[in-house]
Motif scaffolding. Sequence first.
Motif, PDB file in Angstrom:
ATOM      1  N   MET A 204       0.823  -1.208   0.000  1.00  0.00           N
ATOM      2  CA  MET A 204       0.000   0.000   0.000  1.00  0.00           C
ATOM      3  C   MET A 204       0.855   1.256   0.000  1.00  0.00           C
ATOM      4  O   MET A 204       0.611   2.194  -0.772  1.00  0.00           O
ATOM      5  N   ARG A 205       1.887   1.271   0.856  1.00  0.00           N
ATOM      6  CA  ARG A 205       2.752   2.454   0.903  1.00  0.00           C
ATOM      7  C   ARG A 205       3.497   2.654  -0.408  1.00  0.00           C
ATOM      8  O   ARG A 205       3.689   3.784  -0.864  1.00  0.00           O
ATOM      9  N   GLY A 206       3.955   1.537  -1.014  1.00  0.00           N
ATOM     10  CA  GLY A 206       4.655   1.645  -2.292  1.00  0.00           C
ATOM     11  C   GLY A 206       3.765   2.210  -3.381  1.00  0.00           C
ATOM     12  O   GLY A 206       4.210   3.049  -4.186  1.00  0.00           O
ATOM     13  N   VAL A 207       2.498   1.785  -3.443  1.00  0.00           N
ATOM     14  CA  VAL A 207       1.555   2.297  -4.440  1.00  0.00           C
ATOM     15  C   VAL A 207       1.306   3.787  -4.217  1.00  0.00           C
ATOM     16  O   VAL A 207       1.292   4.581  -5.180  1.00  0.00           O
ATOM     17  N   ILE A 208       1.126   4.185  -2.949  1.00  0.00           N
ATOM     18  CA  ILE A 208       0.864   5.593  -2.643  1.00  0.00           C
ATOM     19  C   ILE A 208       2.057   6.461  -3.025  1.00  0.00           C
ATOM     20  O   ILE A 208       1.906   7.551  -3.603  1.00  0.00           O
ATOM     21  N   GLU A 209       3.282   5.990  -2.727  1.00  0.00           N
ATOM     22  CA  GLU A 209       4.486   6.753  -3.063  1.00  0.00           C
ATOM     23  C   GLU A 209       4.609   6.962  -4.563  1.00  0.00           C
ATOM     24  O   GLU A 209       4.926   8.063  -5.028  1.00  0.00           O
ATOM     25  N   GLU A 210       4.372   5.912  -5.343  1.00  0.00           N
ATOM     26  CA  GLU A 210       4.477   6.035  -6.796  1.00  0.00           C
ATOM     27  C   GLU A 210       3.370   6.924  -7.356  1.00  0.00           C
ATOM     28  O   GLU A 210       3.584   7.659  -8.327  1.00  0.00           O
ATOM     29  N   LYS A 211       2.196   6.869  -6.737  1.00  0.00           N
ATOM     30  CA  LYS A 211       1.087   7.693  -7.214  1.00  0.00           C
ATOM     31  C   LYS A 211       1.318   9.167  -6.899  1.00  0.00           C
ATOM     32  O   LYS A 211       1.104  10.035  -7.767  1.00  0.00           O
ATOM     33  N   THR A 212       1.742   9.485  -5.681  1.00  0.00           N
ATOM     34  CA  THR A 212       1.936  10.887  -5.280  1.00  0.00           C
ATOM     35  C   THR A 212       3.129  11.523  -5.989  1.00  0.00           C
ATOM     36  O   THR A 212       3.135  12.725  -6.238  1.00  0.00           O
ATOM     37  N   SER A 213       4.142  10.724  -6.312  1.00  0.00           N
ATOM     38  CA  SER A 213       5.317  11.254  -7.019  1.00  0.00           C
ATOM     39  C   SER A 213       5.124  11.296  -8.530  1.00  0.00           C
ATOM     40  O   SER A 213       6.011  11.724  -9.261  1.00  0.00           O
ATOM     41  N   VAL A 215       5.310   9.038 -10.575  1.00  0.00           N
ATOM     42  CA  VAL A 215       6.133   8.060 -11.283  1.00  0.00           C
ATOM     43  C   VAL A 215       5.248   7.046 -11.994  1.00  0.00           C
ATOM     44  O   VAL A 215       5.576   6.546 -13.080  1.00  0.00           O
ATOM     45  N   VAL A 216       4.106   6.749 -11.390  1.00  0.00           N
ATOM     46  CA  VAL A 216       3.223   5.733 -11.937  1.00  0.00           C
ATOM     47  C   VAL A 216       2.711   6.115 -13.325  1.00  0.00           C
ATOM     48  O   VAL A 216       2.444   5.260 -14.174  1.00  0.00           O
ATOM     49  N   GLU A 217       2.607   7.425 -13.590  1.00  0.00           N
ATOM     50  CA  GLU A 217       2.129   7.866 -14.898  1.00  0.00           C
ATOM     51  C   GLU A 217       3.104   7.468 -15.999  1.00  0.00           C
ATOM     52  O   GLU A 217       2.691   7.142 -17.122  1.00  0.00           O
ATOM     53  N   VAL A 218       4.396   7.516 -15.675  1.00  0.00           N
ATOM     54  CA  VAL A 218       5.412   7.106 -16.641  1.00  0.00           C
ATOM     55  C   VAL A 218       5.390   5.590 -16.820  1.00  0.00           C
ATOM     56  O   VAL A 218       5.487   5.073 -17.947  1.00  0.00           O
ATOM     57  N   ILE A 219       5.234   4.859 -15.694  1.00  0.00           N
ATOM     58  CA  ILE A 219       5.252   3.392 -15.747  1.00  0.00           C
ATOM     59  C   ILE A 219       4.039   2.875 -16.512  1.00  0.00           C
ATOM     60  O   ILE A 219       4.148   1.937 -17.312  1.00  0.00           O
ATOM     61  N   ILE A 220       2.870   3.497 -16.298  1.00  0.00           N
ATOM     62  CA  ILE A 220       1.641   3.039 -16.934  1.00  0.00           C
ATOM     63  C   ILE A 220       1.711   3.167 -18.451  1.00  0.00           C
ATOM     64  O   ILE A 220       1.017   2.464 -19.190  1.00  0.00           O
ATOM     65  N   SER A 221       2.557   4.066 -18.936  1.00  0.00           N
ATOM     66  CA  SER A 221       2.699   4.207 -20.390  1.00  0.00           C
ATOM     67  C   SER A 221       3.355   2.987 -21.021  1.00  0.00           C
ATOM     68  O   SER A 221       3.274   2.795 -22.240  1.00  0.00           O
ATOM     69  N   SER A 222       4.015   2.149 -20.202  1.00  0.00           N
ATOM     70  CA  SER A 222       4.706   0.969 -20.731  1.00  0.00           C
ATOM     71  C   SER A 222       4.032  -0.333 -20.334  1.00  0.00           C
ATOM     72  O   SER A 222       4.158  -1.334 -21.052  1.00  0.00           O
ATOM     73  N   VAL A 223       3.344  -0.354 -19.190  1.00  0.00           N
ATOM     74  CA  VAL A 223       2.701  -1.587 -18.726  1.00  0.00           C
ATOM     75  C   VAL A 223       1.263  -1.301 -18.335  1.00  0.00           C
ATOM     76  O   VAL A 223       0.894  -0.149 -18.073  1.00  0.00           O
ATOM     77  N   LYS A 224       0.468  -2.336 -18.288  1.00  0.00           N
ATOM     78  CA  LYS A 224      -0.917  -2.200 -17.851  1.00  0.00           C
ATOM     79  C   LYS A 224      -0.960  -2.053 -16.326  1.00  0.00           C
ATOM     80  O   LYS A 224      -0.096  -2.574 -15.624  1.00  0.00           O
ATOM     81  N   PRO A 225      -1.961  -1.355 -15.801  1.00  0.00           N
ATOM     82  CA  PRO A 225      -2.070  -1.196 -14.344  1.00  0.00           C
ATOM     83  C   PRO A 225      -2.108  -2.530 -13.594  1.00  0.00           C
ATOM     84  O   PRO A 225      -1.505  -2.663 -12.522  1.00  0.00           O
TER      85      PRO A 225
END
Length: 456
Positions: A204-213, A215-225
């Motif tokens: 949960m903390r890892g998901v929140i950190e990637e979402k608030t920073s 970073v997840v927007e960049v990752i989602i461009s390459s992989v599915k959620p």
Amino acid sequence: MNKISVIIKREYITRVRKKSFIIMTILAPVLMAAIIILPTALMMNQDGDFKKIAVIEDKSDLFNGVIKNTKDAEFVYLENTKIEDLKSSFEAAGYYGVLYISPELVNTPNAIELISKKQPPIGLLQHIESSLEKEIERQKLLAFKIENLDEIMKTIDTNVSVQTINIDSSGIAKKTSTGIAMALAYILGFLMYMLVFIFGAQVMRGVIEEKTSRVVEVIISSVKPVQLMMGKIIGIALVGLTQFLIWIILTVGIAGVLKTTMLSDINLTEISQSVPQNMMAGGNNQATASEAMTKTSAVSPELLEFSKMFDSAMNQPWLLIIISFVFYFITGYLLYASVFAAIGSAVDNETETQQFMLPVTIPIILALMVAMGTMQNPESSISFWFSMIPLTSPIVMMARIPFGVPYWQIGVSMLLMLVTFGAFVWMAAKVYRTGILMYGKKTSWKEMWKWLRYSG
């Protein structure tokens, strides 16, 4: 699948290289042992204040000198002293308290009072009660005018220790210990609780950190959620399994060292069998009996007791325990980690998770409470059903296994776990793919239910 393996590798390597992982992997077994051993050691080696207690008997000397002094307390028997005269001044006279014994104590069990300024410790009360109980029993027996009563009482004083033998389906008998089973139930249940909760919260903390920073927007461009969620969950699960494997290796190594060093000269089976057999034989076997007793006395009581506990621990179904622990950790972790990942994707910061955490943590805490009760009655209906319900079975079933659980119950519980964690992962994935890119909106359970119903 290749993208998921890349995410798993990144999560795994990043976390196992952290100093906190290395330190906790080494210290966790030590801390667990300290949690179990330290309270007992402190209770056995408490250095409390020395207590001087005045003992007053009302018009009687029936119990004079009966209560013996201990290392923590001295009992001073006063004559020609009234309880009323000492009640208000015993502390000034240097006494911890006043023990008043009524002559009616022989017939009235509560006709005794300990007057003090502080609440007396339980050990002191037990010492007083046991001493007086034995004396009252002796005086009642004297009424029957039995000759040499003291020698007879010493001769018949016996301590019985029940030896538990477990016979498996193949007819093989093994010596077991209920105390060891209870300790294992506590350790396994508590360890499962901590691992599922700690590693699930890390997701949960890892998901929140990637979402608030962002970073997840960049990752989602390459992989599915869904691929990102599963990669993160599985990667952290492998970290937990690595820790568990290291703990097993350390435990086996420590057990091997103990067996070869401290217990190498103790043949517990030979001693436990030879002593009672030769003592019962008598007559022509007196020399053999004496030899057996010498062999037993050569071993310190503490080491002999430890050897018994060690052998009983080794007779536990360790293969079943390890396999079950790995299975329930993986499935229980995946079940709760998927929920934690969904919660992390639905919020913008860790503060907002509080409204979602209570319904998730209640089953875990409830399972731990039932597991504690399982140590007293592993066959109760509440223990059975909680070991079947997937939300609580990882903790409760691990607490039941040391006491012996039919294989069909374990099989049914595992099957229900597989079906349920699959359903939870599917639902969490639907929430995750919607919530991971949603910002600035206060999420509720109702909103998350809508996300579950989205198609496509």
